[in-house]
Design an enzyme around this catalytic site. Structure first.
Site, PDB file in Angstrom:
ATOM      1  N   ALA A 166      20.180  82.448  55.423  1.00 13.88           N
ATOM      2  CA  ALA A 166      20.875  83.040  56.190  1.00 13.88           C
ATOM      3  C   ALA A 166      21.425  84.575  55.641  1.00 13.88           C
ATOM      4  O   ALA A 166      21.128  85.522  56.332  1.00 13.88           O
ATOM      5  CB  ALA A 166      22.295  82.413  56.394  1.00 13.88           C
ATOM      6  N   ALA A 167      22.246  84.609  54.503  1.00 14.29           N
ATOM      7  CA  ALA A 167      22.469  85.796  54.022  1.00 14.29           C
ATOM      8  C   ALA A 167      21.284  86.796  53.451  1.00 14.29           C
ATOM      9  O   ALA A 167      21.223  88.025  53.795  1.00 14.29           O
ATOM     10  CB  ALA A 167      23.350  85.515  52.744  1.00 14.29           C
TER      11      ALA A 167
ATOM     12  N   GLU B 190      11.685  82.825  47.781  1.00 10.64           N
ATOM     13  CA  GLU B 190      12.330  81.774  48.155  1.00 10.64           C
ATOM     14  C   GLU B 190      11.984  80.781  47.484  1.00 10.64           C
ATOM     15  O   GLU B 190      10.530  80.344  47.714  1.00 10.64           O
ATOM     16  CB  GLU B 190      12.330  81.586  49.817  1.00 10.64           C
TER      17      GLU B 190
ATOM     18  N   SER C  42      15.087  81.376  56.979  1.00 10.73           N
ATOM     19  CA  SER C  42      15.824  81.365  58.109  1.00 10.73           C
ATOM     20  C   SER C  42      16.125  80.260  59.044  1.00 10.73           C
ATOM     21  O   SER C  42      15.832  80.210  60.004  1.00 10.73           O
ATOM     22  CB  SER C  42      15.498  82.623  58.969  1.00 10.73           C
TER      23      SER C  42
ATOM     24  N   CYS D 100      23.195  73.926  59.002  1.00  7.70           N
ATOM     25  CA  CYS D 100      24.165  73.407  59.739  1.00  7.70           C
ATOM     26  C   CYS D 100      23.750  72.432  60.714  1.00  7.70           C
ATOM     27  O   CYS D 100      24.527  71.516  61.245  1.00  7.70           O
ATOM     28  CB  CYS D 100      24.976  74.426  60.762  1.00  7.70           C
TER      29      CYS D 100
ATOM     30  N   VAL E 244      13.171  82.695  41.240  1.00  7.29           N
ATOM     31  CA  VAL E 244      13.426  83.586  40.357  1.00  7.29           C
ATOM     32  C   VAL E 244      14.186  82.984  39.367  1.00  7.29           C
ATOM     33  O   VAL E 244      15.286  82.323  39.558  1.00  7.29           O
ATOM     34  CB  VAL E 244      14.464  84.667  40.968  1.00  7.29           C
TER      35      VAL E 244
ATOM     36  N   TYR F 159      44.348  78.610  82.643  1.00  6.54           N
ATOM     37  CA  TYR F 159      44.781  77.215  83.100  1.00  6.54           C
ATOM     38  C   TYR F 159      44.127  76.864  84.520  1.00  6.54           C
ATOM     39  O   TYR F 159      44.037  77.635  85.431  1.00  6.54           O
ATOM     40  CB  TYR F 159      46.542  77.219  83.259  1.00  6.54           C
TER      41      TYR F 159
ATOM     42  N   TRP G  56      50.963  73.765  80.712  1.00 11.77           N
ATOM     43  CA  TRP G  56      51.380  74.413  79.516  1.00 11.77           C
ATOM     44  C   TRP G  56      50.383  73.957  78.237  1.00 11.77           C
ATOM     45  O   TRP G  56      49.962  72.639  77.918  1.00 11.77           O
ATOM     46  CB  TRP G  56      52.647  74.091  78.859  1.00 11.77           C
TER      47      TRP G  56
HETATM   48  C1  FAD Z   1      24.762  69.783  56.368  1.00  9.46           C
HETATM   49  C2  FAD Z   1      25.565  71.010  56.330  1.00  9.46           C
HETATM   50  C3  FAD Z   1      26.093  71.458  57.596  1.00  9.46           C
HETATM   51  C4  FAD Z   1      26.658  72.705  57.824  1.00  9.46           C
HETATM   52  N1  FAD Z   1      27.420  73.165  58.882  1.00  9.46           N
HETATM   53  C5  FAD Z   1      27.842  74.279  58.989  1.00  9.46           C
HETATM   54  C6  FAD Z   1      28.476  74.717  60.127  1.00  9.46           C
HETATM   55  O1  FAD Z   1      28.409  73.903  61.237  1.00  9.46           O
HETATM   56  N2  FAD Z   1      29.123  75.954  60.196  1.00  9.46           N
HETATM   57  C7  FAD Z   1      29.011  76.931  59.327  1.00  9.46           C
HETATM   58  O2  FAD Z   1      29.456  78.085  59.530  1.00  9.46           O
HETATM   59  N3  FAD Z   1      28.430  76.597  58.147  1.00  9.46           N
HETATM   60  C8  FAD Z   1      28.009  75.306  58.002  1.00  9.46           C
HETATM   61  N4  FAD Z   1      26.991  74.990  56.753  1.00  9.46           N
HETATM   62  C9  FAD Z   1      26.918  75.866  55.748  1.00  9.46           C
HETATM   63  C10 FAD Z   1      25.954  76.892  55.901  1.00  9.46           C
HETATM   64  O3  FAD Z   1      24.702  76.200  56.127  1.00  9.46           O
HETATM   65  C11 FAD Z   1      25.714  77.898  54.608  1.00  9.46           C
HETATM   66  O4  FAD Z   1      27.075  78.601  54.522  1.00  9.46           O
HETATM   67  C12 FAD Z   1      24.598  79.057  54.669  1.00  9.46           C
HETATM   68  O5  FAD Z   1      23.434  78.361  54.984  1.00  9.46           O
HETATM   69  C13 FAD Z   1      24.771  79.791  53.466  1.00  9.46           C
HETATM   70  O6  FAD Z   1      23.623  80.609  53.612  1.00  9.46           O
HETATM   71  P1  FAD Z   1      23.299  81.351  52.334  1.00  9.46           P
HETATM   72  O7  FAD Z   1      22.019  82.255  52.799  1.00  9.46           O
HETATM   73  O8  FAD Z   1      24.479  82.134  51.613  1.00  9.46           O
HETATM   74  O9  FAD Z   1      22.747  80.174  51.585  1.00  9.46           O
HETATM   75  P2  FAD Z   1      21.783  79.239  51.527  1.00  9.46           P
HETATM   76  O10 FAD Z   1      21.448  78.607  53.029  1.00  9.46           O
HETATM   77  O11 FAD Z   1      22.000  77.943  50.759  1.00  9.46           O
HETATM   78  O12 FAD Z   1      20.202  79.937  51.290  1.00  9.46           O
HETATM   79  C14 FAD Z   1      19.834  80.190  49.909  1.00  9.46           C
HETATM   80  C15 FAD Z   1      18.519  80.387  49.845  1.00  9.46           C
HETATM   81  O13 FAD Z   1      18.343  80.553  48.307  1.00  9.46           O
HETATM   82  C16 FAD Z   1      17.174  79.814  47.810  1.00  9.46           C
HETATM   83  N5  FAD Z   1      17.384  80.065  46.293  1.00  9.46           N
HETATM   84  C17 FAD Z   1      18.449  79.823  45.523  1.00  9.46           C
HETATM   85  N6  FAD Z   1      18.231  80.131  44.178  1.00  9.46           N
HETATM   86  C18 FAD Z   1      16.922  80.677  44.301  1.00  9.46           C
HETATM   87  C19 FAD Z   1      16.264  81.158  43.206  1.00  9.46           C
HETATM   88  N7  FAD Z   1      16.578  81.343  41.975  1.00  9.46           N
HETATM   89  N8  FAD Z   1      14.924  81.993  43.635  1.00  9.46           N
HETATM   90  C20 FAD Z   1      14.492  81.748  44.748  1.00  9.46           C
HETATM   91  N9  FAD Z   1      15.219  81.128  45.856  1.00  9.46           N
HETATM   92  C21 FAD Z   1      16.522  80.760  45.478  1.00  9.46           C
HETATM   93  C22 FAD Z   1      17.416  78.432  47.987  1.00  9.46           C
HETATM   94  O14 FAD Z   1      16.373  77.643  48.268  1.00  9.46           O
HETATM   95  C23 FAD Z   1      18.073  78.717  49.725  1.00  9.46           C
HETATM   96  O15 FAD Z   1      17.078  78.554  50.755  1.00  9.46           O
HETATM   97  C24 FAD Z   1      26.639  73.657  56.705  1.00  9.46           C
HETATM   98  C25 FAD Z   1      25.577  73.373  55.773  1.00  9.46           C
HETATM   99  C26 FAD Z   1      25.217  72.165  55.477  1.00  9.46           C
HETATM  100  C27 FAD Z   1      24.362  71.836  54.192  1.00  9.46           C
END
Ligand code: FAD
Length: 459
Positions: free
Chosen positions: A12-13, A36, A42, A46, A84, A432, A440
């Site tokens: 995501a980020a 990755e 991507s 969730c 990494v 409502y 209410w």
């Molecule tokens: C079961 C579950 C349900 C969820 N439900 C919700 C929800 O309903 N609503 C909500 O808002 N959020 C929810 N979340 C949380 C949401 O999925 C995370 O907040 C979001 O995915 C975070 O995104 P990110 O990119 O920061 O990290 P991540 O999605 O964790 O992605 C990080 C990526 O970095 C990679 N990575 C890590 N270290 C390295 C490295 N050294 N070298 C290369 N790659 C690396 C990992 O493999 C991973 O793919 C849920 C999470 C889970 C597990």
């Protein structure tokens, strides 16, 4: 010569940042390389519980864009299964291990986007080589659990350790797959994202689904037989199981950042400013579950690992990397989930958080219904409000109820974001009609109750 952006973490980020940067800067201006370590880019973590339960197909359905799409449509060099292992700030290089081909690559960067997410909390007792023990954070984790559930001998019993929202969602998914499920929680209630009184309503619904809940019972170990987990150990003895899912929360995946000398805050997350720049580190950006952020109500740094923030923060970082200007305004802790048809929403501070932040406050609970009482399908809805004394400013809200409950929290989140008092809220012009609310609305009833509670105290 083109500048070079390296992105660590392709979900995501990381991919929000990379996509935004690409939209603003062409390939001749900015070369983008993404590392990755997993098999997917991507994806929606969730959606994992609904893939486990079989409600949605996967993993393809949970992937927004695959690596090839990023390569061809976004002109990015996406290196899958590359982890990494070192960030060298002096040389402005990263070192990555090729997890499948073997060997190591070094790449230079001008800009670095750190987006490694979070890692599931794994206490020492969970360190085992036995099969059948799963953390739940990435799509790879979901795939590993699915594979275990589908393989012979078919698991029949499951223990979920920890009752945060992920533990609760996975417990529901496992029972829907026909396993016998026990959720073991050290605290007083599962669904620790809401106060215990609201959590009890969730626990009741879980029991109604057939999930056994063992609260106030810490897990101290695991037992294994023939390389497979066979029991979870508690003070009451071993609890036999064929699969264990850890739902003990997550912590920022910041070890690599810390080793490189990036600043780490009190929550364990990387410290960033409002533009998602790592503090004091020019050209280094971070976003998502690996960073800490500002809680707008408590004023404290917090680690709130949610996809909604990861996407927004990644976008902010990408706009800035692309030469634009964007900021992330902080969080107020809004979250929604469900157990079967029971919906749960929260925003702002829980009672314990309000206390820790030093607020003097009142809290009220209002019982109402989701629809006009006479309208078919009317079901109970419980709204809890926490308001500051004596000014009545809303500090937090929680809702548990049947349909139309969870997303009602959004009205309360907007009120809280804008610093409204419970008195202001009693006048809100909320929609409502009998199929959607009593005349209410439950939110208005709760606001009135909070006003009464404040005036009773200040009389
Ligand atoms: C079961 C579950 C349900 C969820 N439900 C919700 C929800 O309903 N609503 C909500 O808002 N959020 C929810 N979340 C949380 C949401 O999925 C995370 O907040 C979001 O995915 C975070 O995104 P990110 O990119 O920061 O990290 P991540 O999605 O964790 O992605 C990080 C990526 O970095 C990679 N990575 C890590 N270290 C390295 C490295 N050294 N070298 C290369 N790659 C690396 C990992 O493999 C991973 O793919 C849920 C999470 C889970 C597990």
């Amino acid at each position: 010569m083109a500048q070079r952006l390296i992105v660590i973490g392709g979900d995501a980020a990381g991919m929000s940042a990379a996509s935004q940067a690409r939209r603003r800067r062409g390939r001749d201006d900015l070369e983008i390389t993404v590392f990755e370590r997993g098999h997917f880019t991507s994806y929606s973590a969730c959606g994992i519980p609904y893939w486990i339960s079989g409600l949605v197909s996967g993993p393809e359905a949970l992937i927004a864009r695959d690596p090839q799409t990023f390569r061809t449509e976004y002109a990015m060099d996406v290196r899958m299964r590359h982890e990494v292992t070192t960030i060298d700030l002096e040389r402005r290089e990263v070192v990555a291990q090729d997890l499948e081909g073997g060997g190591e690559v070094r790449e230079r960067f001008d800009e670095l986007m750190y987006a490694t997410g979070a890692v599931p909390v794994k206490p020492p007792w969970a360190a085992t080589d036995a099969g059948g023990v799963f953390g739940m954070q990435t799509l790879d984790d979901g795939a590993a659990l699915r594979e275990w559930l589908d393989a012979e001998p078919r698991p029949r019993r499951a223990v979920v350790v920890g009752g945060g929202y992920i533990g609760v969602e996975i417990a529901e998914a496992l029972i829907q797959r026909g396993l016998s499920v026990t959720l073991v929680e050290a605290g007083a209630q599962p669904m620790s994202t809401v106060d215990p009184d609201m959590g009890e309503l969730v626990a009741e619904a879980m029991r109604g689904l057939g999930i056994t809940i063992r609260a106030g019972l810490p897990v101290t170990g695991l037992e294994e037989r023939d390389g497979r987990v066979s029991a979870v150990v508690t003070a009451e003895g071993p609890m036999p199981t064929d699969v264990v899912v850890l739902g003990l929360g997550v912590r920022p995946n910041s070890a690599l950042a810390a080793a490189a000398g990036l600043p780490i805050g009190t929550t364990g997350g990387v410290q960033v400013d409002r533009r998602m720049r790592v503090l004091g580190m020019p050209g280094i950006w971070a976003a998502g579950d690996c960073v800490e952020t500002l809680h707008r109500v408590s004023g404290m740094p917090v680690h709130v690992p949610l996809g909604t923030h990861a996407n927004k923060q990644g976008r902010v970082a990408g706009i800035n990397i692309g030469g634009g200007y964007a900021t992330f305004a902080g969080v107020i802790g809004t979250a929604v989930t469900k157990v079967c048809d029971l919906e749960v929403g929260r925003t702002g501070l829980r009672e314990g958080e309000a206390e820790a932040a030093g607020f003097d406050f009142i809290s009220v609970i209002a019982e109402s219904t989701n629809r006009a009482g006479y309208y078919p399908g009317a079901r109970p809805m419980t709204v809890k409000l926490i308001a500051e004394r004596p000014n009545g400013r809303l500090l937090g809200a929680q809702i548990v109820g049947w349909s139309e409950a969870a997303k009602r929290i959004d009205a309360l989140a907007v009120a809280l974001w804008n610093g409204m008092t419970v008195d202001d809220m009693t006048a809100l012009d909320l929609g409502y009609a009998p199929p959607y609310a009593p005349v209410w609305d439950p939110v208005l009833i709760a606001a009135r109750k909070a006003v009464d509670a404040l005036s009773a105290l200040d009389r």
